[in-house]
Design a protein around this motif. Structure first.
Motif, PDB file in Angstrom:
ATOM      1  N   UNK A 133      25.484  51.605  -1.641  1.00  0.00           N
ATOM      2  CA  UNK A 133      25.745  53.157  -1.454  1.00  0.00           C
ATOM      3  C   UNK A 133      27.340  53.261  -1.922  1.00  0.00           C
ATOM      4  N   UNK A 134      27.909  51.950  -1.942  1.00  0.00           N
ATOM      5  CA  UNK A 134      29.363  52.521  -2.390  1.00  0.00           C
ATOM      6  C   UNK A 134      29.488  52.600  -3.853  1.00  0.00           C
ATOM      7  N   UNK A 135      28.406  52.121  -4.735  1.00  0.00           N
ATOM      8  CA  UNK A 135      28.283  52.037  -6.118  1.00  0.00           C
ATOM      9  C   UNK A 135      27.680  53.484  -6.257  1.00  0.00           C
ATOM     10  N   UNK A 136      26.937  54.051  -5.395  1.00  0.00           N
ATOM     11  CA  UNK A 136      25.940  55.342  -5.577  1.00  0.00           C
ATOM     12  C   UNK A 136      27.156  56.295  -5.446  1.00  0.00           C
ATOM     13  N   UNK A 137      27.836  56.249  -4.722  1.00  0.00           N
ATOM     14  CA  UNK A 137      29.118  57.297  -4.216  1.00  0.00           C
ATOM     15  C   UNK A 137      30.236  57.329  -5.494  1.00  0.00           C
ATOM     16  N   UNK A 138      30.464  56.045  -5.763  1.00  0.00           N
ATOM     17  CA  UNK A 138      31.514  56.191  -6.954  1.00  0.00           C
ATOM     18  C   UNK A 138      30.717  56.872  -8.095  1.00  0.00           C
ATOM     19  N   UNK A 142      32.021  60.167 -10.013  1.00  0.00           N
ATOM     20  CA  UNK A 142      32.648  60.311 -11.433  1.00  0.00           C
ATOM     21  C   UNK A 142      31.658  61.458 -12.145  1.00  0.00           C
ATOM     22  N   UNK A 143      30.420  61.539 -11.782  1.00  0.00           N
ATOM     23  CA  UNK A 143      29.668  62.648 -12.328  1.00  0.00           C
ATOM     24  C   UNK A 143      30.187  63.869 -12.011  1.00  0.00           C
ATOM     25  N   UNK A 144      30.695  64.111 -10.942  1.00  0.00           N
ATOM     26  CA  UNK A 144      31.358  65.406 -10.302  1.00  0.00           C
ATOM     27  C   UNK A 144      32.713  65.611 -11.157  1.00  0.00           C
ATOM     28  N   UNK A 145      33.356  64.616 -11.263  1.00  0.00           N
ATOM     29  CA  UNK A 145      34.620  64.694 -12.262  1.00  0.00           C
ATOM     30  C   UNK A 145      34.240  65.382 -13.633  1.00  0.00           C
ATOM     31  N   UNK A 150      24.247  67.858 -11.328  1.00  0.00           N
ATOM     32  CA  UNK A 150      22.811  67.334 -11.370  1.00  0.00           C
ATOM     33  C   UNK A 150      22.743  65.627 -11.383  1.00  0.00           C
ATOM     34  N   UNK A 151      23.903  64.986 -12.338  1.00  0.00           N
ATOM     35  CA  UNK A 151      23.741  63.508 -12.253  1.00  0.00           C
ATOM     36  C   UNK A 151      24.342  63.295 -11.064  1.00  0.00           C
ATOM     37  N   UNK A 152      25.411  63.971 -10.185  1.00  0.00           N
ATOM     38  CA  UNK A 152      25.877  63.571  -8.741  1.00  0.00           C
ATOM     39  C   UNK A 152      24.624  63.478  -7.963  1.00  0.00           C
ATOM     40  N   UNK A 184      30.000  64.552  -1.772  1.00  0.00           N
ATOM     41  CA  UNK A 184      29.959  62.791  -1.606  1.00  0.00           C
ATOM     42  C   UNK A 184      30.930  61.950  -1.262  1.00  0.00           C
ATOM     43  N   UNK A 185      32.216  62.431  -1.804  1.00  0.00           N
ATOM     44  CA  UNK A 185      33.410  61.468  -1.693  1.00  0.00           C
ATOM     45  C   UNK A 185      34.114  61.621  -0.265  1.00  0.00           C
TER      46      UNK A 185
END
Length: 265
Positions: A133-138, A142-145, A150-152, A184-185
């Motif tokens: 889940x840590x990697x998924x949130x990261x 990054x997709x939101x940045x 959609x990718x997020x 998500x963050x």
């Protein structure tokens, strides 16, 4: 400044039951359970911050689970004491936090995979059971940045429901879910940085129905391993064919288990 007021659904009369939804969801996920319980209970289901019709959290401030509990205060008061808390995922983490903050006000809990990842971090530093889940949130952050909601959403939803789940989501449902994943963050910060130690849950001496899906990710099952060994009156229940989103994808067996638990109190 006035205190923000949550939106909530309400049904029935009798002892109070408050139902707390998961991330990327809203109070509507509990409609079937509310219908089931309404003949015997006063059931309330609020929207959390940035969910459904409740207010947004100020973007320039960090948030913790206690802030979510504070938002719920009018709903908890309306439910009366002692009440039962029902929660799924993030909502289950909020429910456990609320029960600790209000000893004597909560007579029981029914939780499906509370996402208190801070307990895994306290047990051992990374790498640990929270890595997925840590990697998924990261990745979602990054997709939101890149303003790629959609990718997020794909990173977040596929982690919890399995690869391809976001692609298979009906198109009409996607916009609201993708928009909610913008938080998500904030969700990750609240869940990974919650300061409550595992030992605190030994003081939560009320019946707790702790539901787990056998197909759920390691992070959720890791939290269950810790809490089920700590809560004094825990009643573990594993659903062999369900995953983390069981209360939504397979509401009938989960709701039936909750109803049986409440009937036995």
């Amino acid at each position: 400044m006035s205190r923000p007021e949550p939106f909530f659904r309400e049904a029935g009369a009798g002892p109070g039951v408050v139902c707390l939804h998961s991330n990327a969801s809203h109070s509507g996920q509990w409609r079937e359970l509310m219908d089931r319980l309404a003949p015997d209970f006063h059931v309330l289901a609020p929207d959390g911050y940035d969910a459904g019709k409740s207010p947004a959290w100020p973007a320039d401030q960090p948030m913790c689970l206690d802030d979510e509990v504070a938002l719920l205060e009018p709903v908890l008061a309306r439910a009366g004491s002692p009440l039962v808390l029902v929660g799924h995922s993030y909502g289950a983490a909020v429910a456990l936090t609320a029960a600790l903050r209000h000893p004597g006000r909560v007579r029981a809990l029914a939780v499906y995979e509370p996402t208190l990842f801070s307990l895994l971090e306290q047990e051992a530093p990374a790498p640990n059971d929270a890595d997925g889940i840590r990697h998924a949130v990261t990745a979602a952050g990054e997709a939101l940045d890149r303003d790629d909601t959609d990718s997020a959403a794909r990173h977040f939803i596929d982690y919890w429901m399995g690869p391809g789940s976001w692609a298979a989501t009906p198109a009409p449902r996607k916009p609201a879910m993708a928009e909610s994943v913008r938080q998500v963050r904030r969700w990750g910060d609240a869940l990974f940085n919650e300061p409550t130690p595992l030992a605190a849950f030994r003081t939560l001496d009320v019946p707790v129905l702790y539901m787990v899906g056998e197909r759920s990710p390691t992070s959720a099952r890791g939290v269950a391993r810790l809490l089920c060994a700590t809560l004094p009156q825990v009643q573990p229940l594993t659903f062999a064919d369900l995953g983390h989103m069981g209360p939504i994808t397979h509401a009938e067996p989960v709701n039936a288990a909750i109803a049986r638990f409440l009937a036995g109190l």
